[in-house]
Design a protein around this motif. Sequence first.
Motif, short mmCIF file in Angstrom:
data_model
loop_
_atom_site.label_atom_id
_atom_site.label_comp_id
_atom_site.label_asym_id
_atom_site.label_seq_id
_atom_site.Cartn_x
_atom_site.Cartn_y
_atom_site.Cartn_z
N TRP A 179 0.80 -1.29 0.04
CA TRP A 179 0.04 0.06 -0.15
C TRP A 179 0.83 1.23 -0.11
O TRP A 179 1.89 1.22 0.58
N LYS A 223 0.79 5.74 0.02
CA LYS A 223 0.05 7.08 0.04
C LYS A 223 0.72 8.08 -0.89
O LYS A 223 1.95 7.85 -1.40
N SER A 225 1.14 13.47 0.65
CA SER A 225 0.74 13.43 2.24
C SER A 225 1.49 13.89 3.25
O SER A 225 2.83 13.84 3.10
N ASP A 263 -2.25 9.92 9.14
CA ASP A 263 -3.07 8.72 8.96
C ASP A 263 -4.42 9.25 8.47
O ASP A 263 -5.26 8.65 8.68
N CYS A 304 -5.46 9.88 5.36
CA CYS A 304 -5.13 9.58 3.85
C CYS A 304 -6.03 8.47 3.34
O CYS A 304 -6.41 7.79 4.16
N GLU A 325 -4.93 5.19 0.88
CA GLU A 325 -3.85 4.39 0.26
C GLU A 325 -4.32 3.71 -0.83
O GLU A 325 -5.59 3.26 -0.92
N ASP A 361 -8.93 3.42 3.47
CA ASP A 361 -8.74 4.71 4.37
C ASP A 361 -7.67 4.23 5.38
O ASP A 361 -7.55 3.36 6.05
N SER A 362 -6.44 5.16 5.28
CA SER A 362 -5.30 4.78 6.11
C SER A 362 -5.73 4.85 7.72
O SER A 362 -4.84 4.13 8.49
N LYS A 363 -6.80 5.34 8.16
CA LYS A 363 -7.18 5.25 9.39
C LYS A 363 -7.70 3.93 9.66
O LYS A 363 -7.83 3.51 11.10
N ARG A 403 -7.11 0.75 8.27
CA ARG A 403 -6.56 -0.32 7.39
C ARG A 403 -7.14 -1.78 7.45
O ARG A 403 -6.97 -2.40 6.57
#
Length: 65
Positions: free
Chosen positions: A8, A10, A14, A18, A20, A22, A35-37, A39
């Motif tokens: 993954w 970004k 960025s 978190d 962002c 991916e 969603d990077s928040k 995973r």
Amino acid sequence: MHTKFEIWRKSTRSSGGDNCVEVSFAQDGSVGVRDSKNRDGAILEFTATEWDSFLGGVRAGEFNR
């Protein structure tokens, strides 16, 4: 849990946090977005053609406000 999306990344724009999205590219040509928040949450999956169309729209300014 094994997934076809293994690496993954970004955007280089960025800030490194978190907040962002991916993107991952699978060997079969599909593209995953998450969603990077969250995973372990849902992954949106697109075909290569859909992804190319999206990028074309971004480059053409179709999503500008």
